[in-house]
Design a protein around this motif. Structure first.
Motif, PDB file in Angstrom:
ATOM      1  N   LEU A   1       1.274   2.592  20.483  1.00  0.00           N
ATOM      2  CA  LEU A   1       0.870   3.914  19.642  1.00  0.00           C
ATOM      3  C   LEU A   1       1.333   3.749  18.322  1.00  0.00           C
ATOM      4  O   LEU A   1       0.653   4.249  17.329  1.00  0.00           O
ATOM      5  CB  LEU A   1       1.353   5.158  20.611  1.00  0.00           C
ATOM      6  CG  LEU A   1       0.367   5.492  21.534  1.00  0.00           C
ATOM      7  CD1 LEU A   1       0.872   6.982  22.324  1.00  0.00           C
ATOM      8  CD2 LEU A   1      -0.996   5.938  20.971  1.00  0.00           C
ATOM      9  N   GLY A   2       2.562   3.564  18.187  1.00  0.00           N
ATOM     10  CA  GLY A   2       3.119   3.230  16.755  1.00  0.00           C
ATOM     11  C   GLY A   2       2.526   2.245  16.033  1.00  0.00           C
ATOM     12  O   GLY A   2       2.378   2.859  14.690  1.00  0.00           O
ATOM     13  N   PHE A   3       2.030   1.321  16.387  1.00  0.00           N
ATOM     14  CA  PHE A   3       0.941   0.343  15.559  1.00  0.00           C
ATOM     15  C   PHE A   3      -0.276   1.184  15.118  1.00  0.00           C
ATOM     16  O   PHE A   3      -0.376   1.032  14.048  1.00  0.00           O
ATOM     17  CB  PHE A   3       0.802  -0.957  16.351  1.00  0.00           C
ATOM     18  CG  PHE A   3      -0.094  -1.874  15.469  1.00  0.00           C
ATOM     19  CD1 PHE A   3       0.341  -2.562  14.505  1.00  0.00           C
ATOM     20  CD2 PHE A   3      -1.243  -1.792  15.923  1.00  0.00           C
ATOM     21  CE1 PHE A   3      -0.306  -3.323  13.848  1.00  0.00           C
ATOM     22  CE2 PHE A   3      -2.372  -3.121  15.278  1.00  0.00           C
ATOM     23  CZ  PHE A   3      -1.634  -3.587  14.144  1.00  0.00           C
ATOM     24  N   VAL A   4      -0.834   1.779  16.215  1.00  0.00           N
ATOM     25  CA  VAL A   4      -1.907   2.402  15.716  1.00  0.00           C
ATOM     26  C   VAL A   4      -1.773   3.608  14.735  1.00  0.00           C
ATOM     27  O   VAL A   4      -2.588   3.711  13.653  1.00  0.00           O
ATOM     28  CB  VAL A   4      -2.807   3.012  16.936  1.00  0.00           C
ATOM     29  CG1 VAL A   4      -3.985   3.840  16.663  1.00  0.00           C
ATOM     30  CG2 VAL A   4      -3.053   1.940  17.956  1.00  0.00           C
ATOM     31  N   ILE A   5      -0.812   4.379  14.970  1.00  0.00           N
ATOM     32  CA  ILE A   5      -0.571   5.364  14.019  1.00  0.00           C
ATOM     33  C   ILE A   5      -0.203   4.611  12.725  1.00  0.00           C
ATOM     34  O   ILE A   5      -0.423   5.244  11.752  1.00  0.00           O
ATOM     35  CB  ILE A   5       0.751   6.386  14.417  1.00  0.00           C
ATOM     36  CG1 ILE A   5       0.176   7.131  15.726  1.00  0.00           C
ATOM     37  CG2 ILE A   5       1.039   7.136  13.575  1.00  0.00           C
ATOM     38  CD1 ILE A   5       1.249   7.611  16.422  1.00  0.00           C
ATOM     39  N   GLY A   6       0.735   3.642  12.742  1.00  0.00           N
ATOM     40  CA  GLY A   6       1.161   3.151  11.317  1.00  0.00           C
ATOM     41  C   GLY A   6      -0.205   2.772  10.662  1.00  0.00           C
ATOM     42  O   GLY A   6      -0.072   2.680   9.278  1.00  0.00           O
ATOM     43  N   VAL A   7      -0.869   1.962  11.270  1.00  0.00           N
ATOM     44  CA  VAL A   7      -2.127   1.330  10.476  1.00  0.00           C
ATOM     45  C   VAL A   7      -2.825   2.411  10.008  1.00  0.00           C
ATOM     46  O   VAL A   7      -3.648   2.449   8.731  1.00  0.00           O
ATOM     47  CB  VAL A   7      -3.027   0.497  11.652  1.00  0.00           C
ATOM     48  CG1 VAL A   7      -4.169   0.346  11.003  1.00  0.00           C
ATOM     49  CG2 VAL A   7      -2.115  -0.959  11.730  1.00  0.00           C
TER      50      VAL A   7
ATOM     51  N   ALA B   1      -2.045   5.524   9.068  1.00  0.00           N
ATOM     52  CA  ALA B   1      -1.370   5.875   7.963  1.00  0.00           C
ATOM     53  C   ALA B   1      -1.450   5.119   6.700  1.00  0.00           C
ATOM     54  O   ALA B   1      -1.876   5.625   5.668  1.00  0.00           O
ATOM     55  CB  ALA B   1       0.108   6.157   8.212  1.00  0.00           C
ATOM     56  N   LYS B   2      -1.297   3.512   6.917  1.00  0.00           N
ATOM     57  CA  LYS B   2      -1.495   2.873   5.900  1.00  0.00           C
ATOM     58  C   LYS B   2      -3.116   2.929   5.243  1.00  0.00           C
ATOM     59  O   LYS B   2      -3.227   2.548   4.358  1.00  0.00           O
ATOM     60  CB  LYS B   2      -1.181   1.317   6.363  1.00  0.00           C
ATOM     61  CG  LYS B   2       0.352   1.161   6.229  1.00  0.00           C
ATOM     62  CD  LYS B   2       0.892  -0.125   6.879  1.00  0.00           C
ATOM     63  CE  LYS B   2       0.319  -1.231   6.071  1.00  0.00           C
ATOM     64  NZ  LYS B   2       0.822  -2.598   6.667  1.00  0.00           N
ATOM     65  N   LEU B   3      -4.057   3.026   6.154  1.00  0.00           N
ATOM     66  CA  LEU B   3      -5.360   2.938   5.708  1.00  0.00           C
ATOM     67  C   LEU B   3      -5.814   4.361   4.736  1.00  0.00           C
ATOM     68  O   LEU B   3      -6.535   4.318   3.929  1.00  0.00           O
ATOM     69  CB  LEU B   3      -6.187   2.955   7.006  1.00  0.00           C
ATOM     70  CG  LEU B   3      -6.433   1.634   7.517  1.00  0.00           C
ATOM     71  CD1 LEU B   3      -7.365   1.721   8.861  1.00  0.00           C
ATOM     72  CD2 LEU B   3      -7.177   0.728   6.619  1.00  0.00           C
ATOM     73  N   ILE B   4      -5.117   5.720   5.263  1.00  0.00           N
ATOM     74  CA  ILE B   4      -5.208   6.677   4.376  1.00  0.00           C
ATOM     75  C   ILE B   4      -4.425   6.915   3.336  1.00  0.00           C
ATOM     76  O   ILE B   4      -5.039   7.379   2.430  1.00  0.00           O
ATOM     77  CB  ILE B   4      -4.872   7.979   5.463  1.00  0.00           C
ATOM     78  CG1 ILE B   4      -5.733   8.055   6.737  1.00  0.00           C
ATOM     79  CG2 ILE B   4      -4.819   9.414   4.825  1.00  0.00           C
ATOM     80  CD1 ILE B   4      -5.428   8.936   7.872  1.00  0.00           C
TER      81      ILE B   4
ATOM     82  N   LYS C   1      -1.014  -0.238  -2.139  1.00  0.00           N
ATOM     83  CA  LYS C   1      -0.763  -1.185  -1.215  1.00  0.00           C
ATOM     84  C   LYS C   1       0.722  -1.450  -0.985  1.00  0.00           C
ATOM     85  O   LYS C   1       1.592  -1.933  -2.036  1.00  0.00           O
ATOM     86  CB  LYS C   1      -1.364  -2.350  -1.775  1.00  0.00           C
ATOM     87  CG  LYS C   1      -1.226  -3.593  -1.018  1.00  0.00           C
ATOM     88  CD  LYS C   1      -2.200  -4.876  -1.742  1.00  0.00           C
ATOM     89  CE  LYS C   1      -2.144  -6.021  -1.075  1.00  0.00           C
ATOM     90  NZ  LYS C   1      -1.699  -6.213   0.397  1.00  0.00           N
ATOM     91  N   GLU C   2       1.254  -1.335   0.280  1.00  0.00           N
ATOM     92  CA  GLU C   2       2.691  -1.794   0.531  1.00  0.00           C
ATOM     93  C   GLU C   2       2.410  -2.913   1.537  1.00  0.00           C
ATOM     94  O   GLU C   2       1.752  -2.783   2.358  1.00  0.00           O
ATOM     95  CB  GLU C   2       3.162  -0.607   1.388  1.00  0.00           C
ATOM     96  CG  GLU C   2       3.479   0.687   0.421  1.00  0.00           C
ATOM     97  CD  GLU C   2       2.551   1.633   0.421  1.00  0.00           C
ATOM     98  OE1 GLU C   2       1.313   1.480   0.940  1.00  0.00           O
ATOM     99  OE2 GLU C   2       2.630   2.380  -0.577  1.00  0.00           O
TER     100      GLU C   2
ATOM    101  N   THR D   1       5.226  -1.962  10.152  1.00  0.00           N
ATOM    102  CA  THR D   1       4.228  -0.904  10.593  1.00  0.00           C
ATOM    103  C   THR D   1       4.267  -0.345  11.591  1.00  0.00           C
ATOM    104  O   THR D   1       4.306   0.868  11.952  1.00  0.00           O
ATOM    105  CB  THR D   1       2.778  -1.537  10.678  1.00  0.00           C
ATOM    106  OG1 THR D   1       2.791  -2.221   9.212  1.00  0.00           O
ATOM    107  CG2 THR D   1       1.643  -0.715  10.769  1.00  0.00           C
ATOM    108  N   VAL D   2       4.965  -1.031  12.851  1.00  0.00           N
ATOM    109  CA  VAL D   2       4.928  -0.227  13.957  1.00  0.00           C
ATOM    110  C   VAL D   2       6.177   0.518  13.998  1.00  0.00           C
ATOM    111  O   VAL D   2       6.191   1.900  14.465  1.00  0.00           O
ATOM    112  CB  VAL D   2       5.531  -1.441  15.184  1.00  0.00           C
ATOM    113  CG1 VAL D   2       5.954  -0.954  16.465  1.00  0.00           C
ATOM    114  CG2 VAL D   2       4.134  -2.317  15.515  1.00  0.00           C
ATOM    115  N   LEU D   3       7.356   0.200  13.064  1.00  0.00           N
ATOM    116  CA  LEU D   3       8.456   1.299  12.943  1.00  0.00           C
ATOM    117  C   LEU D   3       7.974   2.506  12.146  1.00  0.00           C
ATOM    118  O   LEU D   3       8.472   3.608  12.342  1.00  0.00           O
ATOM    119  CB  LEU D   3       9.629   0.529  12.106  1.00  0.00           C
ATOM    120  CG  LEU D   3      10.300  -0.511  13.084  1.00  0.00           C
ATOM    121  CD1 LEU D   3      11.408  -1.251  12.184  1.00  0.00           C
ATOM    122  CD2 LEU D   3      11.086   0.154  14.276  1.00  0.00           C
TER     123      LEU D   3
END
Length: 83
Positions: free
Chosen positions: A9-15, A17-20, A24-25, A32-34
């Protein structure tokens, strides 16, 4: 199994967030998981403070993504990247 579910879930939420979030980080898998786990934790803490969640309840998915985006913005400002 709870730790594996938290990481997924942390990975999905992080991805998400990065897409929205614009910009570019350059973050790896672990960061990303953290980011996602931190967003979930922060959403739960803020939700408990305002009385939206009780202790032991997980934060909502949307609230977790919003907090992860907030963490991403803060990360970009601290790092001096494009935000």
């Amino acid at each position: 199994m709870g730790i594996v579910w938290t990481i997924v879930l942390g990975f999905v939420i992080g991805v998400i967030a990065k897409l929205i979030h614009p910009g570019k980080e350059n973050m790896g898998f672990i960061v990303t998981v953290l980011l996602g786990i931190g967003g979930s934790f922060l959403a739960g803490a803020v939700g408990q403070f305002f009385g939206w969640y009780r202790a032991g309840e997980g934060a909502g998915f949307i609230a977790s993504v919003i907090m992860a985006i907030l963490l991403l913005v803060i990360y970009g400002k601290v790092r001096g990247g494009s935000s």
